[in-house]
Design an enzyme around this catalytic site. Structure first.
Site, PDB file in Angstrom:
ATOM      1  N   GLU A   1      21.447 -23.027  46.112  1.00 32.43           N
ATOM      2  CA  GLU A   1      20.072 -22.637  45.772  1.00 32.43           C
ATOM      3  C   GLU A   1      19.797 -21.188  46.166  1.00 32.43           C
ATOM      4  OE1 GLU A   1      18.060 -24.202  43.848  1.00 32.43           O
ATOM      5  OE2 GLU A   1      19.306 -25.997  43.704  1.00 32.43           O
TER       6      GLU A   1
ATOM      7  N   CYS B   1      13.878 -24.904  26.313  1.00 27.61           N
ATOM      8  CA  CYS B   1      12.613 -24.164  26.364  1.00 27.61           C
ATOM      9  C   CYS B   1      12.925 -22.707  26.695  1.00 27.61           C
ATOM     10  CB  CYS B   1      11.706 -24.813  27.421  1.00 27.61           C
ATOM     11  SG  CYS B   1       9.976 -24.321  27.301  1.00 27.61           S
TER      12      CYS B   1
ATOM     13  N   CYS C   1      12.030 -26.578  20.200  1.00 23.89           N
ATOM     14  CA  CYS C   1      11.018 -27.608  20.440  1.00 23.89           C
ATOM     15  C   CYS C   1      11.373 -28.948  19.790  1.00 23.89           C
ATOM     16  CB  CYS C   1       9.657 -27.134  19.962  1.00 23.89           C
ATOM     17  SG  CYS C   1       9.098 -25.663  20.855  1.00 23.89           S
TER      18      CYS C   1
ATOM     19  N   CYS D   1      13.230 -31.118  22.137  1.00 21.62           N
ATOM     20  CA  CYS D   1      12.740 -31.158  23.517  1.00 21.62           C
ATOM     21  C   CYS D   1      12.174 -32.524  23.896  1.00 21.62           C
ATOM     22  CB  CYS D   1      11.682 -30.096  23.733  1.00 21.62           C
ATOM     23  SG  CYS D   1      11.139 -30.011  25.460  1.00 21.62           S
TER      24      CYS D   1
ATOM     25  N   CYS E   1       3.672 -31.749  25.211  1.00 24.47           N
ATOM     26  CA  CYS E   1       3.589 -30.289  25.310  1.00 24.47           C
ATOM     27  C   CYS E   1       2.380 -29.741  24.540  1.00 24.47           C
ATOM     28  CB  CYS E   1       4.882 -29.653  24.787  1.00 24.47           C
ATOM     29  SG  CYS E   1       4.917 -27.864  25.035  1.00 24.47           S
TER      30      CYS E   1
HETATM   31  N1  ADE Z   1      18.832 -22.599  39.582  1.00 23.78           N
HETATM   32  C1  ADE Z   1      18.345 -22.883  40.794  1.00 23.78           C
HETATM   33  N2  ADE Z   1      18.789 -24.093  41.217  1.00 23.78           N
HETATM   34  C2  ADE Z   1      19.592 -24.575  40.236  1.00 23.78           C
HETATM   35  C3  ADE Z   1      20.359 -25.760  40.081  1.00 23.78           C
HETATM   36  N3  ADE Z   1      20.388 -26.697  41.043  1.00 23.78           N
HETATM   37  N4  ADE Z   1      21.059 -25.907  38.942  1.00 23.78           N
HETATM   38  C4  ADE Z   1      21.028 -24.947  37.984  1.00 23.78           C
HETATM   39  N5  ADE Z   1      20.341 -23.812  38.087  1.00 23.78           N
HETATM   40  C5  ADE Z   1      19.618 -23.624  39.199  1.00 23.78           C
END
Ligand code: ADE
Length: 346
Positions: free
Chosen positions: A39, A186, A193, A196, A202
């Site tokens: 992350e 998106c 769309c 989606c 939406c």
């Molecule tokens: N960007 C931030 N966290 C992510 C994740 N777990 N998978 C893909 N893209 C991300």
């Protein structure tokens, strides 16, 4: 409407099962540290880049939060080289030290760690610990803006929408799926769309590109500099770690503002006029573009007081943690005249 929301949840899970990027390595682990690392890398770097060159090598070098806490900052910066936004690496390291080898499992404790904002805290909390909290990185933000037809939403509006939509029975897959919808369906331009799973709820699908409204961004300024690589008579190179916040801990050469001709190296006064021009280097940063002329200054006499540990043989120099601009400078030295400039004549 509860029924519509539950149909959306079903559609999303089905879509994710068929089209989701479920084989991403951080989606196939429950190791909180491995998830946290992914992350942080993904905060400002694209999935493809993180996957191709950075995630696995970093994990191999620092396999646990403890191993990371026990490393020194220079080693961590070395492993982060080329990824950019180096405060992420420094904060990751600080956080590892602060939590003594074990990542906390509540949102409040996670947000209190350096470098962890609300989105990253929610990502770690939901992916590693199963807490029912939504993520909201840039792609998800766009999805929410369109679902709720928001042109210029506040963060509070977005979080409120994110919480209202969350499928708390499938938090892990829901959050991952929302990011994939944002990245694959998106899309910023020409969203798909018709494919989606959120089209039933939406509000923005009639004119998706109107949400969010883009802010007029001014181009980042160009900063010109002269960068002088100073070479000792013995052949070694002068480089020191930056003490500044920006790129802190990464090694750099002597930097001169436009119009500056002389500069200090320890107690020695040096002149750029004595250097030879190697070429130019440009590098984009988030808030400016560097446009630098690169000079090589070969000293004829051993300088008086410049610190000993600031001199590095070529082989040591290329192993120091450096940002992309400095890596480009090394390449310039290498191509400009390898045998003449890189030799150790001592
Ligand atoms: N960007 C931030 N966290 C992510 C994740 N777990 N998978 C893909 N893209 C991300």
């Amino acid at each position: 409407v509860p029924e519509k929301r539950s149909i959306f949840h079903q559609n999303l899970m089905q879509w994710y099962g068929t089209h989701g990027r479920r084989d991403l390595p951080w989606r196939n682990t429950r190791d909180a540290y491995a998830i946290y690392l992914s992350e942080v890398m993904l905060q400002q770097t694209q999935v493809a880049t993180v996957l191709a060159r950075f995630y696995q090598p970093f994990l191999a070098r620092f396999p646990t939060l403890k191993a990371l806490a026990n490393a020194n900052e220079r080693e961590v910066l070395e492993a982060w080289q080329g990824l950019g936004y180096y405060s992420r690496a420094r904060n990751l390291h600080k956080a590892a030290k602060a939590c003594a080898g074990k990542l906390p499992s509540t949102v409040d404790e996670l947000v209190a760690l350096p470098g962890i904002g609300r989105n990253t805290a929610h990502a770690v909390a939901s992916f590693a610990f199963g807490l029912p909290v939504p993520v909201m990185e840039a792609n998800v933000k766009r999805v929410l803006c369109r679902i709720f037809a928001l042109e210029q939403p506040t963060d509070n509006q977005l979080w409120e929408g994110a919480h209202a939509l969350l499928d708390s029975d499938h938090v892990f897959d829901y959050n991952q799926a929302m990011m994939d919808i944002g990245a694959m369906v998106c899309r910023k331009r020409a969203p798909l769309c018709a494919e989606c799973p959120a089209s039933g709820i939406c509000k923005g699908k009639a004119n998706p590109e109107a949400y969010p409204q883009k802010k007029a961004k001014k181009a980042p300024p160009v900063r010109r500099k002269d960068i002088v690589v100073v070479q000792h008579p013995s052949g070694s190179f002068y480089a020191t770690p930056r003490a500044s916040r920006f790129l802190g801990g990464l090694y750099h050469f002597c930097e001169l503002e436009p119009g500056e001709n002389g500069f200090a190296l320890g107690a020695q006064r040096l002149e750029r006029a004595d250097a030879v021009l190697l070429g130019g280097v440009t590098q984009q940063y988030s808030h400016f573009t560097l446009d630098a002329q690169i000079w090589l200054l070969r000293l004829k006499k051993t300088p008086k007081t410049a610190q000993k540990d600031s001199w590095h043989s070529w082989d040591m120099l290329v192993q120091l943690p450096m940002s992309m601009a400095e890596k480009k400078i090394l390449a310039l030295i290498e191509v400009s005249n390898p045998s003449k400039y890189r030799q150790n004549v001592a």
